[in-house]
Structures are given as structure tokens and as C-alpha cells.
Scaffold this active site. Structure first.
Site, PDB file in Angstrom:
ATOM      1  N   HIS A 308      -5.494   8.002  -2.083  1.00  0.00           N
ATOM      2  CA  HIS A 308      -6.484   7.226  -1.328  1.00  0.00           C
ATOM      3  C   HIS A 308      -6.875   6.001  -2.130  1.00  0.00           C
ATOM      4  O   HIS A 308      -6.976   6.080  -3.353  1.00  0.00           O
ATOM      5  CB  HIS A 308      -7.734   8.083  -1.051  1.00  0.00           C
ATOM      6  N   ASP A 366      -6.335  13.714   5.847  1.00  0.00           N
ATOM      7  CA  ASP A 366      -5.227  14.007   6.762  1.00  0.00           C
ATOM      8  C   ASP A 366      -4.386  15.207   6.345  1.00  0.00           C
ATOM      9  O   ASP A 366      -3.509  15.626   7.093  1.00  0.00           O
ATOM     10  CB  ASP A 366      -4.303  12.775   6.875  1.00  0.00           C
TER      11      ASP A 366
HETATM   12  C1  SDX Z   1      -6.645   7.331   5.574  1.00  0.00           C
HETATM   13  O1  SDX Z   1      -9.140   3.693   3.434  1.00  0.00           O
HETATM   14  C2  SDX Z   1      -9.659   4.694   4.094  1.00  0.00           C
HETATM   15  O2  SDX Z   1     -10.822   4.958   4.012  1.00  0.00           O
HETATM   16  C3  SDX Z   1      -8.672   5.431   5.001  1.00  0.00           C
HETATM   17  C4  SDX Z   1      -9.114   6.802   5.547  1.00  0.00           C
HETATM   18  C5  SDX Z   1     -10.204   6.642   6.593  1.00  0.00           C
HETATM   19  O3  SDX Z   1     -10.933   7.617   6.822  1.00  0.00           O
HETATM   20  O4  SDX Z   1     -10.279   5.591   7.230  1.00  0.00           O
HETATM   21  O5  SDX Z   1      -9.570   7.647   4.522  1.00  0.00           O
HETATM   22  C6  SDX Z   1      -7.933   7.484   6.304  1.00  0.00           C
HETATM   23  O6  SDX Z   1      -5.966   6.353   5.812  1.00  0.00           O
HETATM   24  C7  SDX Z   1      -6.247   8.348   4.529  1.00  0.00           C
HETATM   25  C8  SDX Z   1      -4.936   7.991   3.805  1.00  0.00           C
HETATM   26  C9  SDX Z   1      -3.764   8.559   4.599  1.00  0.00           C
HETATM   27  N1  SDX Z   1      -2.490   8.126   4.042  1.00  0.00           N
HETATM   28  C10 SDX Z   1      -1.624   8.967   3.453  1.00  0.00           C
HETATM   29  O7  SDX Z   1      -1.894  10.157   3.255  1.00  0.00           O
HETATM   30  C11 SDX Z   1      -0.303   8.368   3.110  1.00  0.00           C
HETATM   31  C12 SDX Z   1       0.062   8.677   1.690  1.00  0.00           C
HETATM   32  N2  SDX Z   1      -0.832   7.931   0.795  1.00  0.00           N
HETATM   33  C13 SDX Z   1      -0.414   6.676   0.279  1.00  0.00           C
HETATM   34  O8  SDX Z   1       0.329   5.888   1.129  1.00  0.00           O
HETATM   35  C14 SDX Z   1      -1.500   5.931  -0.510  1.00  0.00           C
HETATM   36  O9  SDX Z   1      -2.063   6.828  -1.389  1.00  0.00           O
HETATM   37  C15 SDX Z   1      -2.623   5.181   0.241  1.00  0.00           C
HETATM   38  C16 SDX Z   1      -2.056   4.169   1.243  1.00  0.00           C
HETATM   39  C17 SDX Z   1      -3.522   6.132   0.972  1.00  0.00           C
HETATM   40  C18 SDX Z   1      -3.464   4.377  -0.803  1.00  0.00           C
HETATM   41  O10 SDX Z   1      -2.693   3.365  -1.344  1.00  0.00           O
HETATM   42  P1  SDX Z   1      -3.123   2.401  -2.541  1.00  0.00           P
HETATM   43  O11 SDX Z   1      -4.547   2.554  -2.867  1.00  0.00           O
HETATM   44  O12 SDX Z   1      -2.647   1.026  -2.222  1.00  0.00           O
HETATM   45  O13 SDX Z   1      -2.318   2.974  -3.767  1.00  0.00           O
HETATM   46  P2  SDX Z   1      -0.840   2.684  -4.145  1.00  0.00           P
HETATM   47  O14 SDX Z   1       0.022   2.810  -2.908  1.00  0.00           O
HETATM   48  O15 SDX Z   1      -0.762   1.379  -4.882  1.00  0.00           O
HETATM   49  O16 SDX Z   1      -0.498   3.864  -5.118  1.00  0.00           O
HETATM   50  C19 SDX Z   1      -0.748   3.852  -6.509  1.00  0.00           C
HETATM   51  C20 SDX Z   1       0.338   4.669  -7.172  1.00  0.00           C
HETATM   52  C21 SDX Z   1       1.733   4.131  -6.876  1.00  0.00           C
HETATM   53  O17 SDX Z   1       2.559   4.545  -7.963  1.00  0.00           O
HETATM   54  P3  SDX Z   1       2.926   3.468  -9.120  1.00  0.00           P
HETATM   55  O18 SDX Z   1       3.551   2.281  -8.425  1.00  0.00           O
HETATM   56  O19 SDX Z   1       1.640   3.156  -9.808  1.00  0.00           O
HETATM   57  O20 SDX Z   1       3.937   4.194  -9.975  1.00  0.00           O
HETATM   58  O21 SDX Z   1       0.349   6.026  -6.671  1.00  0.00           O
HETATM   59  C22 SDX Z   1       1.571   6.273  -5.970  1.00  0.00           C
HETATM   60  C23 SDX Z   1       2.165   4.892  -5.648  1.00  0.00           C
HETATM   61  O22 SDX Z   1       3.564   4.947  -5.487  1.00  0.00           O
HETATM   62  N3  SDX Z   1       1.223   6.996  -4.739  1.00  0.00           N
HETATM   63  C24 SDX Z   1       1.893   8.037  -4.260  1.00  0.00           C
HETATM   64  C25 SDX Z   1       1.179   8.447  -3.120  1.00  0.00           C
HETATM   65  N4  SDX Z   1       0.102   7.650  -2.953  1.00  0.00           N
HETATM   66  C26 SDX Z   1       0.142   6.755  -3.955  1.00  0.00           C
HETATM   67  N5  SDX Z   1       3.008   8.629  -4.661  1.00  0.00           N
HETATM   68  C27 SDX Z   1       3.429   9.689  -3.917  1.00  0.00           C
HETATM   69  N6  SDX Z   1       2.815  10.148  -2.829  1.00  0.00           N
HETATM   70  C28 SDX Z   1       1.675   9.544  -2.398  1.00  0.00           C
HETATM   71  N7  SDX Z   1       1.025   9.972  -1.326  1.00  0.00           N
END
Ligand code: SDX
Length: 432
Positions: A308, A366
Site C-alpha cells: 500500500h 483487498d
Molecule cells: C487499494 O491508496 C489507497 O488508499 C487505495 C485503497 C483505498 O481504499 O482506496 O487502499 C485501495 O487500492 C489497495 C491496494 C490494492 N492493490 C494491490 O493489492 C495490488 C498490489 N499492490 C501493489 O501494486 C502496490 O503495493 C500498490 C500499488 C498498492 C502501492 O504501490 P506504491 O506505493 O507505488 O509502491 P511501489 O509499487 O513503488 O512498490 C515499492 C516496492 C517495489 O519494489 P522495488 O522496486 O523497491 O524493488 O515494493 C514492491 C515494488 O515492486 N511491491 C510489491 C508489491 N507491492 C509493492 N512486490 C510484490 N507484490 C506486491 N504486491
């Protein structure tokens, strides 16, 4: 007037510049950079709004490090335990919990707005039966502005309020109609004697052929899930609603934009993606190989329902949904459900893995909600539509807050331009 200042200095000898610092009631201070361009000729660069507050708001507060979520100051745990969804909707919209008279009046007005214009039902037949529910929702909710001309004057407070009632009241009807159309079953008209959530379940699962008897455990579970999804400060879909709203677009159009934004798998579409992921993993024995793919970043595998932008700790909503999930599975005699066992094993392995620990990746809202929906027989493609139904409350409250905010201006980000600089056109015949 702010007393605290932040000073921006430059390494090339340009004079430093001061900016006011504002404090909220709680949470990080913000530096007011509105005059940055005027004072320095520079913009800030912040793709994804990693460090940018886009507005003032007094609706929802999150402390992501501590895993705290509050609507209007009330902890989500207390609201989920003690309130029903419309009580929380009233709180989010009005800033205070309703007293008994206010609650009755609010329930009444929402109930009386739950039917949709009969002609709206014809919209559905323009869609394929297998259309994704979110595609249908974007279209039908956007179309509401063509039906309710009398409440789209955004400068009139009463008009804004009526639009809010209409949206909150009609979303369950529209969402259930989407499901019924998908299934090839007749639309069910709302029943005023039922509560908001029972009515939604009745319109989803009732048929004209037999009496629908609500199950209180299931109704409570869905009601609680709606509460947990009702608002979440400036997430992507809410920011979309605000950006659309900043142009003066009508509330139905703005909420439709929010629905489109919610659909993405990185946002609300993740509940659907979690189920697809669990299906793909199939068995506990396949988890290590899946986790390896996620860590290898082969470009495709993500642990959906994890991570998140704001929570660097357990999403407090995920904890509540996990409990609710167990209650529902118990009620439905599905305790040995393969999916829940798989989800719990996956969560445990991920929480102990260095990759996820280092990046502070925890289950989000989720991760477990889809398992509850699935246990109730709701098709996976409807999951995000139910999220949209609940989030409509937050979107409309945030939209109302935006319209009333004297600081609000049309949203218009700037850019760091990296394209070609001026050049002269070469006539077609001379181009290589
Ligand atoms: C919701 O914002 C809100 O408030 C949203 C929400 C709401 O109520 O409105 O809470 C609802 O959208 C919940 C989130 C649902 N999404 C997912 O479950 C999808 C999986 N999660 C990711 O896509 C991600 O964690 C996000 C999009 C939720 C957050 O993304 P960020 O803050 O931009 O973080 P990032 O993508 O830059 O990740 C940082 C690191 C990266 O690794 P490095 O490049 O540093 O090596 O963490 C890794 C990412 O690759 N990473 C994951 C991961 N989430 C982040 N790696 C594997 N699996 C994951 N789920």
C-alpha cells in the site's frame, strides 16, 4: 497566517526562498509551494504524488506507519463494530454521527431514492451480457446526469445534497441490476422495508419466484465490508473524482470517472485479481514457486492484495475483514474452504519473507474481501463493483468538500518536458 517557514536554498548561488508551513490537526506538516513558480520559475516534480498533499480535507485520517484509519476522528474498528453502513455514510458526509432522529430521517431519504428512472433499465440491454460490471457501472452511473437534470447545479447546496442522496441510494440498485443483467435474470425493484444492505442482497439474490430471506450474519458481514470501503482519503479514484470535480463537471460524471479509476488492478480491481491469483496458485504446495516469481520480478507476478502507498504496516481494514471472513465461512459451514486456507498460508509465508519485510508489504483491504464475496456466490467480476458501491459515499463527500473549499482551483499539474525542442517541419516529399 503560518508562522513556521521552510527555506529552499540552491547550490548555484541563487537567493534562497521561504515558504509557509501549515500544520493539520494531526499528521505531517505541509509546505505551501503554491508560490514556488512565481518566486523561482521552477515546478516541483512528484510523479504519483509521493510527497504532495493535493487538498485540505477533514474527512479521513490515516497513519500508515501505525496502521491507523479514522473517519471524522472515529477509529475504523469502533465504526465497523458498532455502526451500520448508513450511519457511517451520514458521519462521512456530515462530520458527526447521527442522533436517532437524524438516522431515521437519513435512512428514510436514502431508501426513498433507491429506485432508478425506469428508462435507465433500457441502458443495460445495450451491453453484452458478459460485459464487465465495471464497464457497465461507468456507463450507467455517468448516464445518471442525463436523467436527473434537477440536481446537477453544483453551485446550489441543496442540489449537491440531493445528488449525494441519489448516488448513495441508487448505487446498490444499479450494481445489482448489473449482476442480474449478467445472469440473465429479471431486475428486482428495491424494497423499502429492507435495510440498505439487505435491500442490496435482495436485489442481487432475490427472484420474483420465491421469497428472499436475509441471513443476518451475511448481511452484517457485507454491511461491515461496505463500512471498511467507504472512504480512504486521497486515493487514486478519489483524486480522480476531485480532479474531474475541479472542472465544474456534474457529480454523476465525477463519480463515473472515479469508478473508472477504481477499476485498475493496482487499486480496487485488486480484490478481483487476488481471487485470480489464488486460483492460479491452486495449492499450498505451489506457494514457494509463486513467491519466487514475485521476487524475481519477472514483470507479471505481483502478490495481489499486498502492499500500500500509505500503510507500511498492516492495513487495519484487512484485519477486520479477515475476522469477518471467518465468521461468514463458519456461518456457511465452509470452514475448511480451500481458498481461505491458501490465502492464510500465502499471507504467513509472505509476512516471514525478507523481500516483503524489507519493503513493508502487508495485506491490504483487498486481500480477504474477495474470499467473503466468493463464499456468498458473488462472481469475481462483481467484486470491484461492490467496492465502488461503498466508495461512492467517500467520493461524494470528498466532491462536496472540494466544491465548498475556497482554495480549490481547476486541477492542472505541470510537467518536466523531455521531448523535442523547436524544429522546422520538413515537407512530406522530402521526409526519409
Ligand atoms: C487499494 O491508496 C489507497 O488508499 C487505495 C485503497 C483505498 O481504499 O482506496 O487502499 C485501495 O487500492 C489497495 C491496494 C490494492 N492493490 C494491490 O493489492 C495490488 C498490489 N499492490 C501493489 O501494486 C502496490 O503495493 C500498490 C500499488 C498498492 C502501492 O504501490 P506504491 O506505493 O507505488 O509502491 P511501489 O509499487 O513503488 O512498490 C515499492 C516496492 C517495489 O519494489 P522495488 O522496486 O523497491 O524493488 O515494493 C514492491 C515494488 O515492486 N511491491 C510489491 C508489491 N507491492 C509493492 N512486490 C510484490 N507484490 C506486491 N504486491
Amino acid at each position: 497566517m503560518s508562522e513556521k517557514l521552510a527555506t529552499l536554498s540552491f547550490s548555484d548561488g541563487k537567493p534562497s526562498v521561504d515558504f509557509p508551513v501549515f500544520s493539520g490537526s494531526v499528521g505531517p506538516d505541509v509546505i505551501d509551494v503554491r508560490a514556488l513558480y512565481a518566486k523561482t520559475g521552477m515546478f516541483t516534480y512528484d510523479p504519483g504524488f509521493m510527497s504532495t498533499a493535493s487538498c485540505r480535507s477533514s474527512i479521513t485520517y490515516i497513519d500508515g506507519d501505525e496502521g491507523i484509519l479514522q473517519y471524522r476522528g472515529y477509529p475504523i474498528e469502533q465504526l465497523a463494530e458498532s455502526c451500520d453502513f448508513l450511519e457511517v455514510a451520514y458521519l462521512i458526509l456530515n462530520g458527526e454521527l447521527p442522533n436517532p432522529q437524524q438516522k431515521t430521517a437519513f435512512d428514510d431519504i436514502v431508501t426513498k431514492h433507491s429506485m432508478v428512472h425506469e428508462q435507465l433499465s433500457r441502458f443495460y440491454s445495450g451491453f453484452r451480457r458478459d460485459a464487465h460490471p465495471m464497464a457497465v457501472l461507468c456507463g450507467v452511473v455517468g448516464a445518471l446526469s442525463a436523467f436527473y437534470h434537477d440536481s446537477i447545479n453544483i453551485h446550489d447546496e441543496r442540489s449537491r445534497e440531493i445528488s449525494a442522496f441519489r448516488l448513495i441510494a441508487k448505487l446498490p440498485t444499479i450494481t445489482a441490476m448489473t449482476y442480474k443483467y449478467n445472469m440473465g435474470q429479471p431486475f428486482m425493484y428495491p424494497k423499502n422495508k429492507l435495510s440498505y444492505t439487505d435491500n442490496f442482497l435482495y436485489m442481487m439474490f432475490g427472484t420474483p419466484c420465491e421469497e428472499y430471506v436475509p441471513n443476518p450474519v451475511i448481511s452484517r458481514a457485507i454491511d461491515r465490508i461496505l463500512i471498511l470501503h467507504a472512504d480512504h482519503e486521497q486515493n487514486a479514484s478519489t483524486s480522480t473524482v476531485r480532479l474531474a470535480g475541479s472542472t465544474g463537471a456534474n457529480p454523476f460524471a465525477c463519480i463515473s470517472a472515479g469508478i473508472a479509476s477504481l477499476w485498475g488492478p493496482a487499486h480496487g480491481g485488486a480484490n478481483e485479481a487476488v481471487l485470480k491469483m489464488l486460483d492460479e496458485i491452486g495449492d499450498v504446495k505451489n506457494i514457494p514457486a509463486f513467491i519466487k516469481r514475485v521476487k524475481d520480478k519477472d514483470g507479471h507476478a505481483m502478490l495481489m492484495g499486498f502492499g500500500h502507498r500509505v500503510y507500511k504496516n498492516y492495513d487495519p481494514r484487512a484485519k477486520i475483514i479477515q475476522r469477518t471472513c471467518h465468521e461468514v465461512l463458519e456461518e456457511l459451514d465452509m470452514k475448511d474452504n480451500k481458498l481461505i486456507k491458501l490465502a492464510m498460508a500465502l499471507e504467513k509465508i509472505a509476512l516471514e519473507d525478507d523481500y516483503f519485510i524489507k519493503r513493508k508489504l502487508y495485506p491490504n483491504v483487498d486481500f480477504y474481501s474477495g474470499i467473503v464475496y466468493k463464499a456468498l456466490g458473488i462472481p469475481v467480476s462483481m467484486f470491484t463493483a461492490i467496492f465502488a458501491l461503498a466508495r461512492t459515499v467517500g467520493w461524494i463527500a470528498q466532491w462536496k468538500e472540494l466544491i465548498a473549499d475556497t482554495d480549490q482551483k481547476i486541477g492542472r499539474p505541470r510537467q518536466l518536458f523531455t521531448g523535442a525542442t523547436r524544429r522546422d517541419l520538413v515537407p512530406m516529399a522530402k521526409r526519409k
